[in-house]
Design a protein around this motif. Structure first.
Motif, PDB file in Angstrom:
ATOM      1  N   ARG A 173      27.010  62.617  18.589  1.00  0.00           N
ATOM      2  CA  ARG A 173      25.976  62.322  19.864  1.00  0.00           C
ATOM      3  C   ARG A 173      25.654  63.678  20.439  1.00  0.00           C
ATOM      4  O   ARG A 173      24.626  63.917  20.628  1.00  0.00           O
ATOM      5  N   ASP A 175      23.775  65.709  17.780  1.00  0.00           N
ATOM      6  CA  ASP A 175      22.752  65.071  17.203  1.00  0.00           C
ATOM      7  C   ASP A 175      22.680  65.406  15.953  1.00  0.00           C
ATOM      8  O   ASP A 175      21.659  65.802  15.256  1.00  0.00           O
ATOM      9  N   SER A 176      23.816  65.174  15.146  1.00  0.00           N
ATOM     10  CA  SER A 176      24.016  65.702  13.740  1.00  0.00           C
ATOM     11  C   SER A 176      24.489  64.675  12.889  1.00  0.00           C
ATOM     12  O   SER A 176      25.330  64.922  12.046  1.00  0.00           O
ATOM     13  N   HIS A 177      23.994  63.296  12.855  1.00  0.00           N
ATOM     14  CA  HIS A 177      24.509  61.933  12.473  1.00  0.00           C
ATOM     15  C   HIS A 177      24.400  62.274  10.866  1.00  0.00           C
ATOM     16  O   HIS A 177      24.977  61.724  10.056  1.00  0.00           O
TER      17      HIS A 177
END
Length: 286
Positions: free
Chosen positions: A213, A216-218
């Motif tokens: 989170r 922001d690297s899912h």
């Protein structure tokens, strides 16, 4: 079969994100390793992103202050994610009640105070006799105490059915040349006695979710780096991602006389005995 590499540069292009352990990989609790931070700086210069992921039982701001004092360059990382962050959120959510007994050293009081979350006002630190739950951040005196020193107090907690929130799942770390026990070792004893323990650091999922989170690297290609076979590497396996085992840390005594170059046969035998096989291995992060 674990592939032994000489440098992070050999595999850097294969990954978008590193989840890099701190203690044992980037520093030893007293000083940082320049070769390791140089490797992380190069990785970021190549477009990669780095989450320093530690089982420290303190919020990220306090860990950042610690590594700043050591001289770890800011260019080596993007975000810091701690077991303390994930565990603190669980405590503020009321997972172990509002009246809690803090089992840990004074240096960890930031776990309770370093937050702007309004839910913190509902948490009260009390004696064990009045507690609804336990927050374990480590021994009271980490240079002296061993888990068995706490058995009598844990028996009293168990008799009352108190849950324990373990803010640092590590069993041991090396402070310079001295090996010391962590909260994970006390929590392990409590669990063996029949107590309920809640974990939020490596190898458990919440700390990885929090790192994704913050970065922001899912959808990124991820590599977990660490010297803890049962935390860093086991966590990577549980997450289904690749791992880079730093053999010159906690396991150095098992893997040959040269901490910079693990013995391949010993590495294969030892990891097989642990039941956890890393994707990659390196003596020291560089």
């Amino acid at each position: 079969m674990t592939r032994i590499i000489e440098s992070l540069d050999q595999v850097a292009a294969d990954y978008d994100v590193l989840f890099c352990d701190l203690w044992g990989c980037v520093h030893n609790g007293q000083r940082f390793y320049p070769a390791a931070t140089d490797a992380l700086v190069r990785y970021r210069q190549g477009g990669g992103r780095v989450a320093l992921m530690t089982n420290a039982p303190r919020p990220a701001a306090l860990v950042q202050a610690q590594i700043d004092r050591m001289g770890v360059p800011r260019a080596a990382w993007d975000v810091i994610v701690t077991s303390g962050d994930a565990a603190q959120d669980a405590m503020l959510s009321g997972r172990i009640g509002q009246d809690v007994w803090h089992l840990g050293p004074d240096k960890d009081t930031g776990f309770f105070t370093e937050t702007a979350d309004p839910r913190a006002t509902a948490i009260r630190r009390v004696d064990l006799e009045r507690a609804q739950g336990i927050v374990a951040t480590g021994p009271f005196d980490e240079m002296v105490d061993v888990p068995e020193d706490y058995r009598a107090r844990l028996e009293a907690a168990l008799a009352r059915g108190l849950p324990m929130l373990c803010a640092n799942p590590d069993l041991v770390v090396d402070l310079g040349e001295t090996r010391i026990y962590c909260a994970g070792a006390i929590a392990q004893l409590y669990a063996e006695m029949g107590g309920e323990v809640l974990y939020f650091g490596k190898p458990h999922a919440p700390i990885y979710d929090l790192a994704r989170r913050r970065l922001d690297s899912h959808a990124a290609r991820e590599l977990a780096i660490g010297d803890g076979i049962g935390t860093d590497i086991a966590g990577a396996v549980a997450q289904g991602i690749d791992s880079l085992f730093v053999t010159g840390g906690l396991a150095a005594d098992h893997l040959g006389g040269d901490v910079e170059r693990p013995d391949p046969a010993r590495l294969a035998d030892w990891t097989r005995a642990q039941g956890i096989v890393p994707t990659l291995a390196i003596g020291r992060l560089r």
